[in-house]
Design a protein around this motif. Structure first.
Motif, PDB file in Angstrom:
ATOM      1  N   ASP A 148       1.373  14.342  -3.338  1.00  9.02           N
ATOM      2  CA  ASP A 148       0.387  15.315  -3.772  1.00  9.02           C
ATOM      3  C   ASP A 148      -0.939  15.056  -2.993  1.00  9.02           C
ATOM      4  N   GLY A 177       2.757   2.160  -2.236  1.00  6.76           N
ATOM      5  CA  GLY A 177       3.086   2.727  -3.494  1.00  6.76           C
ATOM      6  C   GLY A 177       4.258   2.092  -4.220  1.00  6.76           C
ATOM      7  N   LYS A 178       4.570   0.819  -3.715  1.00  9.27           N
ATOM      8  CA  LYS A 178       5.794   0.273  -4.377  1.00  9.27           C
ATOM      9  C   LYS A 178       5.457  -0.254  -5.754  1.00  9.27           C
ATOM     10  N   THR A 179       4.566  -0.791  -6.210  1.00 12.72           N
ATOM     11  CA  THR A 179       4.343  -1.194  -7.522  1.00 12.72           C
ATOM     12  C   THR A 179       4.458   0.082  -8.496  1.00 12.72           C
ATOM     13  N   THR A 180       3.410   1.079  -8.062  1.00 10.92           N
ATOM     14  CA  THR A 180       3.542   2.168  -8.694  1.00 10.92           C
ATOM     15  C   THR A 180       4.816   3.073  -8.944  1.00 10.92           C
ATOM     16  N   GLY A 235       0.697  -1.193  -0.110  1.00 14.71           N
ATOM     17  CA  GLY A 235      -0.118   0.039   0.103  1.00 14.71           C
ATOM     18  C   GLY A 235       0.884   1.428  -0.143  1.00 14.71           C
ATOM     19  N   LYS A 275       3.195   9.773  -2.461  1.00  9.86           N
ATOM     20  CA  LYS A 275       1.956  10.523  -2.077  1.00  9.86           C
ATOM     21  C   LYS A 275       2.148  11.912  -1.555  1.00  9.86           C
ATOM     22  N   GLY A 316       1.865  11.734  -7.826  1.00 13.34           N
ATOM     23  CA  GLY A 316       0.566  11.139  -8.653  1.00 13.34           C
ATOM     24  C   GLY A 316       0.567   9.637  -8.781  1.00 13.34           C
ATOM     25  N   GLU A 317      -0.707   9.284  -9.581  1.00 12.20           N
ATOM     26  CA  GLU A 317      -0.529   7.863  -9.780  1.00 12.20           C
ATOM     27  C   GLU A 317       0.067   7.341 -10.990  1.00 12.20           C
ATOM     28  N   GLN A 338      -0.587  -6.515 -11.597  1.00 10.73           N
ATOM     29  CA  GLN A 338      -0.657  -5.144 -11.413  1.00 10.73           C
ATOM     30  C   GLN A 338       0.885  -4.753 -12.245  1.00 10.73           C
TER      31      GLN A 338
HETATM   32  P1  GDP Z   1       1.749  -1.288  -3.295  1.00 15.89           P
HETATM   33  O1  GDP Z   1       0.912  -2.177  -2.604  1.00 15.89           O
HETATM   34  O2  GDP Z   1       2.793  -0.665  -2.274  1.00 15.89           O
HETATM   35  O3  GDP Z   1       2.695  -2.059  -4.394  1.00 15.89           O
HETATM   36  O4  GDP Z   1       1.223  -0.138  -3.580  1.00 15.89           O
HETATM   37  P2  GDP Z   1       0.612   0.665  -5.067  1.00 15.89           P
HETATM   38  O5  GDP Z   1       1.801   0.776  -5.891  1.00 15.89           O
HETATM   39  O6  GDP Z   1      -0.418  -0.517  -5.540  1.00 15.89           O
HETATM   40  O7  GDP Z   1      -0.229   1.995  -4.666  1.00 15.89           O
HETATM   41  C1  GDP Z   1      -1.247   2.002  -3.730  1.00 15.89           C
HETATM   42  C2  GDP Z   1      -2.182   3.066  -4.157  1.00 15.89           C
HETATM   43  O8  GDP Z   1      -1.619   4.067  -3.818  1.00 15.89           O
HETATM   44  C3  GDP Z   1      -2.794   2.986  -5.462  1.00 15.89           C
HETATM   45  O9  GDP Z   1      -4.073   3.315  -5.507  1.00 15.89           O
HETATM   46  C4  GDP Z   1      -1.821   3.879  -6.234  1.00 15.89           C
HETATM   47  O10 GDP Z   1      -2.294   4.383  -7.480  1.00 15.89           O
HETATM   48  C5  GDP Z   1      -1.530   5.117  -5.095  1.00 15.89           C
HETATM   49  N1  GDP Z   1      -0.295   5.572  -5.253  1.00 15.89           N
HETATM   50  C6  GDP Z   1       0.937   5.236  -5.379  1.00 15.89           C
HETATM   51  N2  GDP Z   1       1.973   6.338  -5.346  1.00 15.89           N
HETATM   52  C7  GDP Z   1       1.172   7.411  -5.431  1.00 15.89           C
HETATM   53  C8  GDP Z   1       1.438   8.926  -5.478  1.00 15.89           C
HETATM   54  O11 GDP Z   1       2.543   9.403  -5.486  1.00 15.89           O
HETATM   55  N3  GDP Z   1       0.709   9.871  -5.282  1.00 15.89           N
HETATM   56  C9  GDP Z   1      -0.937   9.363  -5.081  1.00 15.89           C
HETATM   57  N4  GDP Z   1      -1.747  10.100  -5.085  1.00 15.89           N
HETATM   58  N5  GDP Z   1      -1.181   8.111  -5.139  1.00 15.89           N
HETATM   59  C10 GDP Z   1      -0.327   7.126  -5.179  1.00 15.89           C
END
Ligand code: GDP
Length: 298
Positions: free
Chosen positions: A254, A110-113, A108, A252, A279-280, A144
């Protein structure tokens, strides 16, 4: 993006000035200085930075009746001086290739993103990039990352859900070496609730990597969600212990972020901060610029 980033911060000095409004131009006596220091610490700025701001305000190099602008300037300068020491982009300089970047962090965060954003960034810099889906505990994570890889146009090595992450990493390094990949970005499971297993798994990945290339992993990036405030600091603590962190990416910023935590992290751990997520989308990764961020925070 600048507007987005700015929108995510309620400036520390805005809060400070708000707090001080009731004082009605009071002189900076010990009580006022105490209040300023406390307000800065409450903004997650960290005790050392707060202490330095206090010291500078007490030195009387500014108008004794502190103006909003004066406070803002002092806070911004102190924040910048801390952040400047940790602002460092990721260098792709490993030889032999590939440079292996292990990406860690709780689910959660934001690792994948962030992996997708980094892949996009390196691709734009003309590096050949490959991904490895080492988070085998969540089928969704594999799916994902695969979707991102297709969208960005980079190869990805995956395995079945529940499969052996170290095995995937082994395959990925072999393939990356064979086709001349510059950067291999490895996703990992973020199961902080089971520290022992996480530690074992990361240790196994490291052993496998080390057998193929003694210098790998070249980077161990910890992804932190800035909206979690102080929680982000305790995550640094744990991941330093289980994984040996070499640098941070804060995501995050932003959102409704409490950007002050960046300063506290810089002050306490002195780990490089490579980039920030705003951002996403895949273009929403900014190199970490101390001056820019300090002006936004303060
Ligand atoms: P993971 O579980 O760590 O791999 O997290 P994800 O990459 O799936 O991100 C979790 C949620 O956070 C998703 O809905 C992403 O779109 C969102 N997210 C990730 N990075 C950012 C960011 O820099 N800004 C915003 N607003 N959302 C983000």
């Amino acid at each position: 993006w600048h507007e987005k980033l700015l929108g995510g911060f309620r400036r520390t000095s805005d809060r400070l000035v708000g707090n001080l409004a009731g004082l009605g131009g009071a002189r900076l006596d010990e009580g006022t200085l105490d209040e300023i220091e406390e307000a800065l610490i409450a903004s997650d700025l960290g005790p050392e930075t707060a202490g330095r701001v206090r010291h500078r305000l007490s030195e009387g190099t500014f108008e004794r009746d502190m103006e909003e602008l004066g406070i803002r300037l002092v806070v911004a300068e102190e924040v910048e001086s801390v952040l400047a020491q940790v602002a460092r982009p990721i260098e792709i300089d490993a030889f032999p290739r590939p440079q292996v970047i292990l990406v860690i962090g709780v689910n959660g965060s934001g690792k994948t993103t962030t992996i997708a954003k980094l892949a996009h960034l390196f691709l734009e810099q003309d590096y050949a990039v490959m991904l490895a889906a080492g988070d085998t505990f969540r089928a969704a994570a594999i799916g994902q990352l695969k979707t991102w890889a297709e969208r960005i146009g980079v190869p990805i090595v995956t395995g079945p859900e529940g499969g052996d992450a170290a095995g995937i990493v082994w395959d990925a390094v072999k393939q990356a070496t064979a086709i001349g990949t510059d950067v291999l970005i490895v996703d990992t499971a973020g199961r902080l609730q089971n520290k022992r297993e996480l530690m074992d798994e990361l240790a196994k990945i490291r052993r496998v990597l080390g057998r193929l290339n003694p210098a790998a992993p070249h980077d161990v990036l910890l992804v932190l969600d800035a909206t979690t405030g102080q929680n982000a600091l305790s995550q640094i603590e744990v991941f330093k212990e289980v994984a040996g962190v070499t640098g941070l990416v804060m995501t995050k910023l932003d959102g409704t972020a409490r950007g002050g935590v960046l300063v506290a992290a810089a002050e306490r751990y002195a780990l490089p901060i490579h980039a920030i997520g705003v951002g996403e989308q895949m273009g929403d990764l900014r190199p970490f610029d101390a001056r820019e961020v300090s002006r936004i925070i303060a």
